[in-house]
Scaffold this motif. Sequence first.
Motif, PDB file in Angstrom:
ATOM      1  N   LEU A  35       0.836  -1.293   0.001  1.00  6.11           N
ATOM      2  CA  LEU A  35       0.037  -0.075  -0.090  1.00  6.11           C
ATOM      3  C   LEU A  35       0.936   1.046  -0.239  1.00  6.11           C
ATOM      4  CD1 LEU A  35      -2.538  -1.261   2.474  1.00  6.11           C
ATOM      5  CD2 LEU A  35      -2.844  -0.677   0.221  1.00  6.11           C
ATOM      6  N   TRP A  36       1.971   1.228   0.742  1.00  3.64           N
ATOM      7  CA  TRP A  36       2.843   2.336   0.842  1.00  3.64           C
ATOM      8  C   TRP A  36       3.255   2.620  -0.725  1.00  3.64           C
ATOM      9  CZ3 TRP A  36       4.629   5.627   4.413  1.00  3.64           C
ATOM     10  CH2 TRP A  36       5.784   6.313   4.010  1.00  3.64           C
ATOM     11  N   GLU A  37       3.662   1.591  -1.439  1.00  2.00           N
ATOM     12  CA  GLU A  37       4.196   1.764  -2.693  1.00  2.00           C
ATOM     13  C   GLU A  37       3.005   2.072  -4.019  1.00  2.00           C
ATOM     14  OE1 GLU A  37       5.854  -2.111  -3.317  1.00  2.00           O
ATOM     15  OE2 GLU A  37       7.679  -1.656  -2.341  1.00  2.00           O
ATOM     16  N   ALA A  38       1.900   2.019  -3.708  1.00  3.86           N
ATOM     17  CA  ALA A  38       0.838   2.135  -4.619  1.00  3.86           C
ATOM     18  C   ALA A  38      -0.033   3.268  -4.271  1.00  3.86           C
ATOM     19  CB  ALA A  38       0.231   0.826  -4.688  1.00  3.86           C
ATOM     20  N   GLY A  39       0.416   4.253  -4.243  1.00  7.81           N
ATOM     21  CA  GLY A  39      -0.646   5.452  -3.988  1.00  7.81           C
ATOM     22  C   GLY A  39      -1.546   5.960  -5.174  1.00  7.81           C
ATOM     23  N   ASN A  40      -2.552   6.413  -5.271  1.00  5.97           N
ATOM     24  CA  ASN A  40      -3.778   6.725  -5.743  1.00  5.97           C
ATOM     25  C   ASN A  40      -3.317   8.047  -6.888  1.00  5.97           C
ATOM     26  OD1 ASN A  40      -5.763   7.164  -7.565  1.00  5.97           O
ATOM     27  ND2 ASN A  40      -7.301   6.898  -6.141  1.00  5.97           N
ATOM     28  N   PRO A  41      -2.983   7.965  -7.811  1.00  8.23           N
ATOM     29  CA  PRO A  41      -2.300   9.316  -8.704  1.00  8.23           C
ATOM     30  C   PRO A  41      -3.611  10.015  -9.097  1.00  8.23           C
ATOM     31  CG  PRO A  41      -2.492   7.455 -10.069  1.00  8.23           C
ATOM     32  CD  PRO A  41      -2.712   6.893  -8.904  1.00  8.23           C
ATOM     33  N   LEU A  42      -4.962   9.514  -9.118  1.00  9.22           N
ATOM     34  CA  LEU A  42      -5.825  10.324  -9.490  1.00  9.22           C
ATOM     35  C   LEU A  42      -6.720  11.331  -8.431  1.00  9.22           C
ATOM     36  CD1 LEU A  42      -7.877   7.242 -11.233  1.00  9.22           C
ATOM     37  CD2 LEU A  42      -6.436   8.873 -12.177  1.00  9.22           C
ATOM     38  N   THR A  43      -7.199  12.369  -8.892  1.00 12.08           N
ATOM     39  CA  THR A  43      -7.734  13.377  -8.062  1.00 12.08           C
ATOM     40  C   THR A  43      -9.161  12.892  -7.739  1.00 12.08           C
ATOM     41  OG1 THR A  43      -8.652  14.651  -9.846  1.00 12.08           O
ATOM     42  CG2 THR A  43      -6.304  15.404  -8.899  1.00 12.08           C
ATOM     43  N   GLU A  44      -9.615  13.467  -6.687  1.00 14.35           N
ATOM     44  CA  GLU A  44     -10.980  13.017  -6.262  1.00 14.35           C
ATOM     45  C   GLU A  44     -12.152  13.433  -7.700  1.00 14.35           C
ATOM     46  OE1 GLU A  44     -13.096  14.222  -2.863  1.00 14.35           O
ATOM     47  OE2 GLU A  44     -11.233  13.652  -1.619  1.00 14.35           O
ATOM     48  N   ARG A  45     -12.034  14.376  -8.540  1.00 12.83           N
ATOM     49  CA  ARG A  45     -12.777  14.644  -9.453  1.00 12.83           C
ATOM     50  C   ARG A  45     -12.425  13.790 -10.597  1.00 12.83           C
ATOM     51  NH1 ARG A  45     -17.387  17.127 -10.075  1.00 12.83           N
ATOM     52  NH2 ARG A  45     -16.862  19.278  -9.517  1.00 12.83           N
ATOM     53  N   GLU A  46     -11.262  13.361 -10.854  1.00 13.69           N
ATOM     54  CA  GLU A  46     -11.076  12.114 -11.859  1.00 13.69           C
ATOM     55  C   GLU A  46     -11.671  10.756 -11.408  1.00 13.69           C
ATOM     56  OE1 GLU A  46      -6.694  14.470 -13.136  1.00 13.69           O
ATOM     57  OE2 GLU A  46      -6.737  12.862 -11.657  1.00 13.69           O
ATOM     58  N   GLN A  47     -11.492  10.490 -10.241  1.00 11.06           N
ATOM     59  CA  GLN A  47     -12.095   9.263  -9.846  1.00 11.06           C
ATOM     60  C   GLN A  47     -13.598   9.262 -10.188  1.00 11.06           C
ATOM     61  OE1 GLN A  47     -10.495   7.724  -5.992  1.00 11.06           O
ATOM     62  NE2 GLN A  47      -9.450   9.710  -6.056  1.00 11.06           N
ATOM     63  N   GLU A  48     -14.202  10.597  -9.860  1.00 11.75           N
ATOM     64  CA  GLU A  48     -15.581  10.687 -10.142  1.00 11.75           C
ATOM     65  C   GLU A  48     -16.180  10.330 -11.422  1.00 11.75           C
ATOM     66  OE1 GLU A  48     -19.020  13.652  -8.273  1.00 11.75           O
ATOM     67  OE2 GLU A  48     -16.852  14.388  -9.230  1.00 11.75           O
ATOM     68  N   VAL A  49     -15.074  11.164 -12.298  1.00 12.63           N
ATOM     69  CA  VAL A  49     -15.458  11.114 -13.945  1.00 12.63           C
ATOM     70  C   VAL A  49     -15.380   9.657 -14.179  1.00 12.63           C
ATOM     71  CG1 VAL A  49     -14.920  11.721 -16.236  1.00 12.63           C
ATOM     72  CG2 VAL A  49     -15.056  13.407 -14.294  1.00 12.63           C
ATOM     73  N   LEU A  50     -14.336   9.070 -13.980  1.00 16.82           N
ATOM     74  CA  LEU A  50     -14.043   7.570 -14.390  1.00 16.82           C
ATOM     75  C   LEU A  50     -15.010   6.717 -13.590  1.00 16.82           C
ATOM     76  CD1 LEU A  50     -10.148   6.338 -14.127  1.00 16.82           C
ATOM     77  CD2 LEU A  50     -11.691   6.631 -16.040  1.00 16.82           C
ATOM     78  N   ARG A  51     -15.648   6.962 -12.475  1.00 11.08           N
ATOM     79  CA  ARG A  51     -16.557   6.013 -11.877  1.00 11.08           C
ATOM     80  C   ARG A  51     -17.948   6.054 -12.764  1.00 11.08           C
ATOM     81  NH1 ARG A  51     -15.057   7.258  -6.774  1.00 11.08           N
ATOM     82  NH2 ARG A  51     -16.359   9.156  -6.751  1.00 11.08           N
ATOM     83  N   TYR A  52     -18.380   7.293 -13.371  1.00 12.95           N
ATOM     84  CA  TYR A  52     -19.334   7.460 -14.094  1.00 12.95           C
ATOM     85  C   TYR A  52     -19.180   6.835 -15.494  1.00 12.95           C
ATOM     86  CZ  TYR A  52     -22.027  10.607 -10.834  1.00 12.95           C
ATOM     87  OH  TYR A  52     -22.523  10.993  -9.756  1.00 12.95           O
ATOM     88  N   ALA A  53     -18.151   6.900 -15.968  1.00 11.45           N
ATOM     89  CA  ALA A  53     -17.722   6.464 -17.278  1.00 11.45           C
ATOM     90  C   ALA A  53     -17.906   4.637 -17.165  1.00 11.45           C
ATOM     91  CB  ALA A  53     -16.366   6.875 -17.778  1.00 11.45           C
TER      92      ALA A  53
END
Length: 200
Positions: free
Chosen positions: A132-150
């Motif tokens: 988990l230390w090595e795998a930070g999420n590069p996406l912003t909350e807005r980018e995640q939201e857009v991808l989630r809807y997509a």
Amino acid sequence: MKVVIAEDQGMLRGALSALLDLEDDIEVIGQAENGEQALALVLSLSPDICLLDIEMPLLSGLDVAERLFSLKHPCKVVILTTFSRAGYFQRAMRSGVCGFLLKDSPIDELGAALRKVNAGGRAVSAELAVSLWEAGNPLTEREQEVLRYASEGLSAREIAARVHLTAGTVRNYMSESIRKLEAKNRIDAISIATHKGWLT
């Protein structure tokens, strides 16, 4: 300490319960095969700790943790998982989860972790902590939201209406997500983000 176990695989649930019951200071007072049962048992039995599988029918372990957190319920939550997904871990921490452990942990390690959590501490499997230390999420909350809807099949125009942006801005967020995830296209970006647990 009193413990409720929630795990949808009956054999594993039974084995965990039997092994933990052998510990002098641990009593398994309830078992659930899905998230809704787990939530009902915690609310009716008030255990010290609820041991939750992360992926269960009806409500996931994270869903249950979030419900208990919103209710300010005193039961401490420990998540059991086979997945070292950073998104799951981040969501768990936001939900007040006190422990995040691998299902294949030795039973003495699990017992020690439960005691640590019951005493007010936190417990995370060493293997999980490293990944988990090595795998930070590069996406912003807005980018995640857009991808989630997509991922639900919505078009850029439909997503724009949901998030109150222009379709062009939505396409920009999508392009940025594809770039950050080094994906081939939008479908690939959704697949990568879902596998990492970043669209939870």
